[in-house]
Design an enzyme around this catalytic site. Structure first.
Site: not given
Length: 316
Positions: A141, A117, A145
């Site tokens: 998040y 992402s 990642k």
């Protein structure tokens, strides 16, 4: 090819599975619940295997040694990871590390396509960040990642897998229900109004976002299956997928063009929480994607096309 998809019950997993099945691949659909076979590919159901599994504990029992490729899509979305620290790390980090270890042991050399992402980035940023820009994620998040990206680099360098970390733009317009992603509204302001339902918008007209249509995303996911391992250095496997920058003003104009003023009137403004605002404001809005373009990945020409495609799918 025999191809596995984790998070196969989600939108991207279902969309890719449909295309792979229609191309006569054998597809393993894996999720925390038993994922369905995509309706449009029901005629190819003998080539599909649907598996319910918790990859934190069950990956060794569901991954076959004959696997040719795997798409890793499972995860807790951005806002969900921020709201539940323990769950985000369990699913996004530890279950994926367990899966990579299973692949190393059972299917050495397998092609691994990881859905990363642009949340791996954070301020400070250059005007056009690229794969050479240092990741400074400002969310759990994005941090999770980033850590998996580095693990994929190392596993590939060591020859255990053939990994690719694709940094997705925000995918719009997504069908289905709203998700826990901080970017969920970027689909919601089209999806619900075009079906006569209200939607909320947490950003001003000048807010910009980096977007990609589902159609182009699936074309790029299929394309990565054709890439040779040596197209990238063995220890640098990240690719920023192409996207298009659109402002909220441009999004609402596209909605009015496709759905009329009545659709726009169903969108109401709301104030985001500080956590969501900080997360959205930290994401870059345009990228240097020259690396992806040299590798043959595609990009959208106009954001309005994605809105028109979604409306057409509703009519179908």
């Amino acid at each position: 090819m025999k191809i596995a998809i984790t998070g196969a019950g989600g939108f991207v997993g279902q969309l890719l599975a449909e295309h792979l099945l229609l191309a006569d691949h054998q597809v393993l659909l894996i999720d925390i619940f038993e994922p369905p076979i995509p309706a449009k590919a029901s005629s190819k159901s003998p080539n599909a295997t649907c598996i319910k599994a918790d990859l934190y504990s069950d990956s060794a029992s569901v991954i076959p040694s004959s696997l040719d490729a795997i798409f890793i899509f499972h995860g807790i979305m951005s806002a969900g990871s921020e709201a539940d620290f323990d769950l985000g790390y369990r699913v996004n980090l530890h279950s994926t590390l367990n899966l990579l270890e299973t692949l190393r042991q059972k299917a050495p050399g397998v092609k691994v396509v990881y859905a990363s992402s642009t949340a791996i980035y954070g301020n400070p940023l250059p005007e056009w960040p690229s794969e050479a820009t240092l990741p400074t994620p400002s969310s759990s998040y994005g941090t999770q990642k980033t850590m998996i990206e580095y693990a994929i680099n190392d596993f590939t360098r060591r020859g255990y897998i053939n990994g690719f970390s694709l940094r997705f733009p925000t995918i719009s317009v997504r069908p289905g229900k709203p998700t826990q992603a901080a970017s969920s509204w970027m689909s919601g302001i089209f999806r619900e109004p075009l079906q006569g339902l209200p939607s909320t918008l947490p950003c001003p007209d000048d807010f910009e976002a980096w977007l990609c249509s589902p159609r182009i995303l699936v074309e790029n996911l299929k394309h990565v299956l054709t890439l040779e391992k040596d197209c990238l250095p063995s220890h640098v496997r990240q690719v920023n997928l192409p996207g298009i920058t659109a402002s909220v003003k441009e999004m609402l104009e596209a909605l009015e063009d496709v759905g009329g003023k009545g659709a726009v009137e169903l969108v109401t403004r709301e104030e985001p929480t500080k956590e969501i605002k900080d997360m959205l404001d930290s994401w870059p809005i345009r990228f240097d994607v020259s690396k992806a373009m040299k590798l043959g990945f595609k990009r959208d020409e106009k954001f309005r096309d994605a809105v028109e495609n979604f409306k057409r799918s509703l009519e179908e």
